[in-house]
Motif scaffolding. Structure first.
Motif, short mmCIF file in Angstrom:
data_model
loop_
_atom_site.label_atom_id
_atom_site.label_comp_id
_atom_site.label_asym_id
_atom_site.label_seq_id
_atom_site.Cartn_x
_atom_site.Cartn_y
_atom_site.Cartn_z
N VAL A 165 40.17 34.64 40.60
CA VAL A 165 39.84 36.06 40.53
C VAL A 165 40.99 36.87 41.11
CG1 VAL A 165 38.49 36.02 42.70
CG2 VAL A 165 38.08 37.82 41.04
N VAL A 166 41.43 37.88 40.35
CA VAL A 166 42.54 38.72 40.78
C VAL A 166 41.98 40.08 41.20
CG1 VAL A 166 44.78 39.71 40.13
CG2 VAL A 166 44.01 37.57 39.07
N LEU A 167 42.32 40.49 42.40
CA LEU A 167 41.90 41.79 42.91
C LEU A 167 43.16 42.51 43.34
CD1 LEU A 167 39.45 43.57 43.85
CD2 LEU A 167 39.59 42.42 46.04
N SER A 168 43.26 43.82 43.05
CA SER A 168 44.46 44.53 43.47
C SER A 168 44.12 45.55 44.55
CB SER A 168 45.12 45.22 42.26
OG SER A 168 44.22 46.15 41.71
N VAL A 169 45.12 45.89 45.33
CA VAL A 169 44.86 46.75 46.49
C VAL A 169 44.62 48.21 46.09
CG1 VAL A 169 46.24 45.26 47.99
CG2 VAL A 169 47.30 47.30 46.97
N THR A 170 44.74 48.52 44.80
CA THR A 170 44.40 49.87 44.35
C THR A 170 42.91 49.99 44.04
OG1 THR A 170 45.03 49.20 42.13
CG2 THR A 170 46.68 50.37 43.40
#
Lengths: 269, 113
Positions: A165-170
């Protein structure tokens, strides 16, 4: 209301509904027990894909995230870094367009796009057909970039070894709590776009705590696909998975060889 | 909206079973959905209503039985009731509670003629 057909009349005895199977309202129908998983069919196709990947020594990852988390940039950088070491290929899922597949191809890896149309997730059947249009990366890695959606892809096994799972800080740091099913299903979480941390209100520690609360076994890596910071650890993680699959393939083939030799010895006696 | 895909899978299972057992019509359908499963029962019922139309199960009475969520607290070891995946342990307030039940999505049975 009639419990048999819901026709709204409290009548008894035989009657017809204007089609060719008149039935008796007094009669009890038969109850058939099924007890079958709703996703059993998908699970069957997924098992087929998984068998194929094992036979050909392919380490397969299912990448899931919200739209805009940077999956395609991450994959483009990843295939560029790894394609000299072993075969890599990408299956991408989007509702429309082949833009992602074109970006991956430009990075030097074979890629096919599955357009799901109105569908919100990839399923194992669609992936099976996509494999017919893609050279199998024997002994290497297949990346499946799922539709950007943190809800539906959680339930559909594609035959992958692991979900990433990829989560971005935006995004919000509480996404692991809001979309717990997806984070609970993943083996690895990548926190992407860390180069933007100075410009956003994203509490990394809190995010990691939420993620571990939902899935204490999940590994977590922080990186920026754009600057390359932290990419080395992710690439190593992929290499380790690829080597583990190859080791499994070798033991399976050796076991087959041993039993074939044993049969030959018995026949020759 | 993966409830639509689930509804289509359900129809598939129902029609296959009904045909194999020589039924001409499905009048009732019961599903078991765990409380922690990734599915919205209301949305699933709505999608089923659409998907079942014109099928062997057109007009079938559809019922969803909710199976309770259950988990084991990794902090204190207790088996506890769990109504959401990330809830703390109701006994020790600790994290995490590993789900042990309530993630099911099953077709339980059908009533046929």
């Amino acid at each position: 209301m009639c419990a048999t057909c819901g026709c709204g009349i409290n009548e008894t005895g035989s009657h017809s509904h204007g089609h060719d199977h008149p039935h008796d309202h007094a009669a009890e129908g038969r109850l058939i027990s099924i007890e079958r998983d709703i996703l059993a069919k998908n699970a069957g196709f997924a098992a087929g894909n998984r068998r194929l990947f094992a036979e050909r020594g392919v380490f397969t990852l299912n990448l899931v995230s919200s739209p805009g988390s940077g999956k395609t940039t991450l994959l483009a950088q990843t295939v560029q870094a790894l394609r000299e070491e072993f075969p890599v290929a990408v299956i991408g899922g989007d509702q429309q367009t082949a833009r992602d597949a074109e970006r991956i191809q430009a990075a030097g890896a074979p890629a096919v796009q599955i357009n799901t149309g109105k569908g919100c997730h990839l399923d194992a059947h669609g992936v099976g057909h996509a494999l017919e249009r893609l050279p199998m990366p024997e002994g290497g890695v297949l990346f499946i970039e799922n539709v950007g959606n943190l809800v539906c892809p959680a339930d559909f096994d594609l035959g992958e070894a692991d979900k990433v799972v990829v989560l971005s800080v935006t995004e919000g740091e509480d996404k692991p709590l809001k979309y717990a099913n997806m984070f609970a299903a993943a083996r690895l979480m990548l926190l992407n776009k860390t180069d933007l941390l100075p410009y956003v209100d994203f509490d990394v520690e809190r995010c990691l705590e939420y993620a571990r609360r939902v899935n204490p076994d999940m590994q977590i890596l922080q990186l920026s696909a754009r600057t390359g910071d932290g990419m080395a650890a992710w690439l190593d993680w992929v290499r380790q998975g690829q080597q583990a699959v190859l080791a499994q393939q070798i033991s399976r083939l050796e076991a087959e060889l041993t039993s074939a030799r044993a049969r030959l010895a018995v026949n020759g006696r | 909206m993966h409830e639509m895909a689930l509804a289509e899978s359900i129809l598939n299972i129902v029609e296959e079973t009904a045909r194999n057992r020589g039924a001409i019509r499905v009048t009732g359908l019961r599903l078991e959905i765990g409380e922690l499963a990734n599915v919205e029962s209301e949305a699933l019922l709505f999608c089923l209503d659409v998907v079942l139309r014109g099928s062997l199960a057109d007009g079938a009475q559809t019922e969803i039985l909710t199976l309770p969520g259950q988990g084991q607290c990794l902090e204190c070891g207790a088996i506890v009731r769990l109504s959401a995946l990330y809830d703390p342990c109701p006994q020790c307030d600790g994290y995490p509670v590993r789900p042990t039940g309530g993630q099911e999505m099953r077709v339980k049975d059908i009533q046929v003629e």
